[in-house]
Design an enzyme around this catalytic site. Structure first.
Site, PDB file in Angstrom:
ATOM      1  N   GLY A  55     -25.038 -56.733 -22.211  1.00  0.00           N
ATOM      2  CA  GLY A  55     -25.850 -56.133 -21.151  1.00  0.00           C
ATOM      3  C   GLY A  55     -27.002 -55.288 -21.663  1.00  0.00           C
ATOM      4  O   GLY A  55     -27.878 -54.890 -20.898  1.00  0.00           O
ATOM      5  N   GLU A  56     -27.009 -55.011 -22.990  1.00  0.00           N
ATOM      6  CA  GLU A  56     -28.113 -54.197 -23.528  1.00  0.00           C
ATOM      7  C   GLU A  56     -29.421 -54.968 -23.445  1.00  0.00           C
ATOM      8  O   GLU A  56     -29.453 -56.183 -23.615  1.00  0.00           O
ATOM      9  CB  GLU A  56     -27.837 -53.837 -24.988  1.00  0.00           C
ATOM     10  CG  GLU A  56     -26.838 -52.732 -25.148  1.00  0.00           C
ATOM     11  CD  GLU A  56     -26.616 -52.367 -26.608  1.00  0.00           C
ATOM     12  OE1 GLU A  56     -27.415 -52.795 -27.471  1.00  0.00           O
ATOM     13  OE2 GLU A  56     -25.625 -51.669 -26.875  1.00  0.00           O
ATOM     14  N   ARG A  86     -35.521 -37.908  -4.616  1.00  0.00           N
ATOM     15  CA  ARG A  86     -34.919 -37.258  -3.440  1.00  0.00           C
ATOM     16  C   ARG A  86     -33.860 -36.240  -3.845  1.00  0.00           C
ATOM     17  O   ARG A  86     -33.492 -35.387  -3.054  1.00  0.00           O
ATOM     18  CB  ARG A  86     -34.308 -38.313  -2.497  1.00  0.00           C
ATOM     19  CG  ARG A  86     -35.369 -39.058  -1.714  1.00  0.00           C
ATOM     20  CD  ARG A  86     -34.756 -39.996  -0.710  1.00  0.00           C
ATOM     21  NE  ARG A  86     -34.091 -41.120  -1.336  1.00  0.00           N
ATOM     22  CZ  ARG A  86     -33.464 -42.079  -0.661  1.00  0.00           C
ATOM     23  NH1 ARG A  86     -33.420 -42.033   0.650  1.00  0.00           N
ATOM     24  NH2 ARG A  86     -32.904 -43.086  -1.290  1.00  0.00           N
ATOM     25  N   GLN A  87     -33.405 -36.337  -5.104  1.00  0.00           N
ATOM     26  CA  GLN A  87     -32.434 -35.336  -5.584  1.00  0.00           C
ATOM     27  C   GLN A  87     -33.212 -34.175  -6.210  1.00  0.00           C
ATOM     28  O   GLN A  87     -33.086 -33.874  -7.391  1.00  0.00           O
ATOM     29  CB  GLN A  87     -31.475 -35.970  -6.579  1.00  0.00           C
ATOM     30  CG  GLN A  87     -30.604 -37.034  -5.940  1.00  0.00           C
ATOM     31  CD  GLN A  87     -29.511 -37.528  -6.867  1.00  0.00           C
ATOM     32  OE1 GLN A  87     -28.993 -36.802  -7.702  1.00  0.00           O
ATOM     33  NE2 GLN A  87     -29.152 -38.796  -6.714  1.00  0.00           N
ATOM     34  N   HIS A 113     -41.522 -38.027  -3.477  1.00  0.00           N
ATOM     35  CA  HIS A 113     -40.785 -37.532  -2.304  1.00  0.00           C
ATOM     36  C   HIS A 113     -41.062 -36.048  -2.068  1.00  0.00           C
ATOM     37  O   HIS A 113     -41.281 -35.620  -0.933  1.00  0.00           O
ATOM     38  CB  HIS A 113     -39.293 -37.793  -2.463  1.00  0.00           C
ATOM     39  CG  HIS A 113     -38.509 -37.217  -1.342  1.00  0.00           C
ATOM     40  ND1 HIS A 113     -38.630 -37.705  -0.060  1.00  0.00           N
ATOM     41  CD2 HIS A 113     -37.647 -36.179  -1.288  1.00  0.00           C
ATOM     42  CE1 HIS A 113     -37.863 -36.984   0.740  1.00  0.00           C
ATOM     43  NE2 HIS A 113     -37.258 -36.066   0.023  1.00  0.00           N
ATOM     44  N   ASP A 135     -38.916 -37.423  10.485  1.00  0.00           N
ATOM     45  CA  ASP A 135     -38.114 -36.232  10.185  1.00  0.00           C
ATOM     46  C   ASP A 135     -39.057 -35.093   9.790  1.00  0.00           C
ATOM     47  O   ASP A 135     -40.269 -35.304   9.625  1.00  0.00           O
ATOM     48  CB  ASP A 135     -37.047 -36.506   9.119  1.00  0.00           C
ATOM     49  CG  ASP A 135     -37.619 -36.925   7.771  1.00  0.00           C
ATOM     50  OD1 ASP A 135     -38.811 -36.680   7.521  1.00  0.00           O
ATOM     51  OD2 ASP A 135     -36.861 -37.503   6.972  1.00  0.00           O
ATOM     52  N   LYS A 185     -34.520 -34.880  12.551  1.00  0.00           N
ATOM     53  CA  LYS A 185     -33.406 -35.684  12.012  1.00  0.00           C
ATOM     54  C   LYS A 185     -32.450 -34.805  11.223  1.00  0.00           C
ATOM     55  O   LYS A 185     -32.857 -33.865  10.562  1.00  0.00           O
ATOM     56  CB  LYS A 185     -33.993 -36.751  11.077  1.00  0.00           C
ATOM     57  CG  LYS A 185     -32.978 -37.504  10.250  1.00  0.00           C
ATOM     58  CD  LYS A 185     -33.637 -38.375   9.179  1.00  0.00           C
ATOM     59  CE  LYS A 185     -33.714 -37.691   7.829  1.00  0.00           C
ATOM     60  NZ  LYS A 185     -34.219 -38.529   6.751  1.00  0.00           N
ATOM     61  N   ASP A 203     -43.550 -42.593   6.818  1.00  0.00           N
ATOM     62  CA  ASP A 203     -42.634 -41.888   5.924  1.00  0.00           C
ATOM     63  C   ASP A 203     -43.004 -42.227   4.482  1.00  0.00           C
ATOM     64  O   ASP A 203     -43.670 -43.236   4.245  1.00  0.00           O
ATOM     65  CB  ASP A 203     -41.186 -42.336   6.214  1.00  0.00           C
ATOM     66  CG  ASP A 203     -40.182 -41.228   5.907  1.00  0.00           C
ATOM     67  OD1 ASP A 203     -40.568 -40.223   5.283  1.00  0.00           O
ATOM     68  OD2 ASP A 203     -39.007 -41.379   6.288  1.00  0.00           O
ATOM     69  N   THR A 240     -32.732 -47.402   3.406  1.00  0.00           N
ATOM     70  CA  THR A 240     -31.782 -48.209   4.198  1.00  0.00           C
ATOM     71  C   THR A 240     -32.266 -48.398   5.639  1.00  0.00           C
ATOM     72  O   THR A 240     -31.562 -49.011   6.440  1.00  0.00           O
ATOM     73  CB  THR A 240     -30.408 -47.527   4.257  1.00  0.00           C
ATOM     74  OG1 THR A 240     -30.550 -46.297   5.002  1.00  0.00           O
ATOM     75  CG2 THR A 240     -29.865 -47.224   2.880  1.00  0.00           C
TER      76      THR A 240
HETATM   77  C1  R5P Z   1     -36.077 -38.532   3.319  1.00  0.00           C
HETATM   78  O1  R5P Z   1     -36.293 -37.361   3.505  1.00  0.00           O
HETATM   79  C2  R5P Z   1     -37.143 -39.545   3.056  1.00  0.00           C
HETATM   80  O2  R5P Z   1     -38.421 -39.051   3.304  1.00  0.00           O
HETATM   81  C3  R5P Z   1     -36.916 -40.777   3.895  1.00  0.00           C
HETATM   82  O3  R5P Z   1     -36.987 -40.411   5.263  1.00  0.00           O
HETATM   83  C4  R5P Z   1     -35.564 -41.357   3.637  1.00  0.00           C
HETATM   84  O4  R5P Z   1     -35.255 -41.270   2.293  1.00  0.00           O
HETATM   85  C5  R5P Z   1     -35.490 -42.777   4.080  1.00  0.00           C
HETATM   86  O5  R5P Z   1     -34.215 -43.266   3.770  1.00  0.00           O
HETATM   87  P1  R5P Z   1     -33.497 -44.243   4.764  1.00  0.00           P
HETATM   88  O6  R5P Z   1     -34.457 -45.374   5.021  1.00  0.00           O
HETATM   89  O7  R5P Z   1     -32.269 -44.689   3.991  1.00  0.00           O
HETATM   90  O8  R5P Z   1     -33.139 -43.490   5.989  1.00  0.00           O
END
Ligand code: R5P
Length: 303
Positions: free
Chosen positions: A38-39, A97-98, A131, A170, A193, A219, A224
């Site tokens: 797998g390397e 996002r982390q 992000h 959101d 959200k 966004d 997902t």
């Molecule tokens: C989160 O704060 C991001 O800006 C996106 O709204 C989010 O990551 C989208 O992820 P998903 O499509 O899985 O809801």
């Protein structure tokens, strides 16, 4: 200006072709193979690298860890082959996002990835619509944080009418929605959200006038599809017209994304090519290339 040597990682063939074309060059021919365990084994032609300014393009789409490691292996190979300088173009930065710890016991994934990238010995890193822009502070190398919003606005303009409203799905997307609404000369609204898990979200209400309007939901990324599907449900409940445009920089569309967006009357998706475009979408997908934006950023005289 002397053209750089452009090395394109396996996650970015579409954008790699467009960027090479914008520069008027051919990407460096690299060899990549997987060992049975797998390397990843990589080879760059030393004669194409030695003494050159080298730009490595690699986005960190899934599998995120593999693609990041590939970028670092490419950088190491180029450094050892005698590159005069190394720059990385990472249009989509995974783990961004982390950027904070929501609970004790969690890692700071965004910081860790920025630390890992320092092993690439990059003089400069280019990225698009991180992000959280504050993540710049975690990078050791100077970060060129580019915005794709003007490119998205240009692509959206022909689809804007006097019933268009730009919607942030959101609170994190409010600044983006406000800026896009300004570019398009339209009002904006925001859906409140709450994230229940990495996979699930719920909406808690809406701010702004949307009744009888056609939304452009904007966004930084669609992963997902949970965020946009939940926002769309809220907007429909508030009397929006069944005519939704989705606009995003990073169209990852992973896991249940298509299933979730099936419930949204999506007229069109407008995204960049920071992520390799999927070919199986059930709605029109307009892909705006980042190549001209990156070309300008990578051309020091034009900066
Ligand atoms: C989160 O704060 C991001 O800006 C996106 O709204 C989010 O990551 C989208 O992820 P998903 O499509 O899985 O809801």
């Amino acid at each position: 200006m002397t053209q750089p040597a452009l090395v394109v990682g396996s996650a970015s063939p579409h954008l790699g072709r467009a960027l090479a074309q914008a520069f008027g060059i051919s990407p460096v021919a690299t060899k990549m193979e997987r060992f049975p365990d797998g390397e990843l084994h990589i080879e760059v032609p030393p004669e194409a690298i030695r003494g050159r300014r080298v730009v490595i393009l690699q986005t960190s789409t899934p599998p995120v860890g593999e693609h990041l490691l590939e970028l670092l292996l490419l950088a190491d190979a180029c450094w050892r082959a005698g590159a005069a300088s190394l720059e990385a173009v990472i249009p989509y930065v995974g783990y961004a996002r982390q950027d904070r710890r929501a609970r004790a016991g969690e890692p700071l994934g965004g910081r860790l990835v920025a630390d890992l990238l320092s092993h690439g010995r990059f003089e400069r890193v280019f990225t698009v619509d991180l992000h959280n822009p504050a993540l710049e502070g975690c990078f050791g190398a100077p970060l060129e944080h580019l915005s794709a919003l003007p490119l998205l606005a240009e692509a959206l303009r022909p689809h804007v009418s006097d019933t268009t409203v730009v919607v942030a799905p959101d609170l994190g997307a409010v600044k983006r929605a406000e800026a896009l609404a300004k570019l398009l000369g339209r009002p904006w609204a925001v859906v409140h959200k709450a994230r229940l898990s990495g996979n699930d979200v719920e909406t808690l209400g809406l701010l702004g006038q949307v009744r009888g309007m056609r939304p452009i939901l904007v966004d930084d990324m669609i992963s997902t599809g949970g965020t946009l599907a939940a926002a769309a449900k809220e907007l429909k409940g508030e009397g929006c017209v069944d005519d939704f445009i989705l606009a995003t920089t990073h169209a990852l569309l992973v896991g249940p994304a298509l299933e979730r967006l099936h419930g949204v009357p999506v007229k069109r998706l407008v995204s960049t090519d920071s992520v390799e475009p999927r070919q199986d979408l059930p709605f029109p997908h307009q892909v705006v290339t980042l190549a001209p934006l990156l070309l300008r950023a990578l051309t020091p005289d034009a900066r």
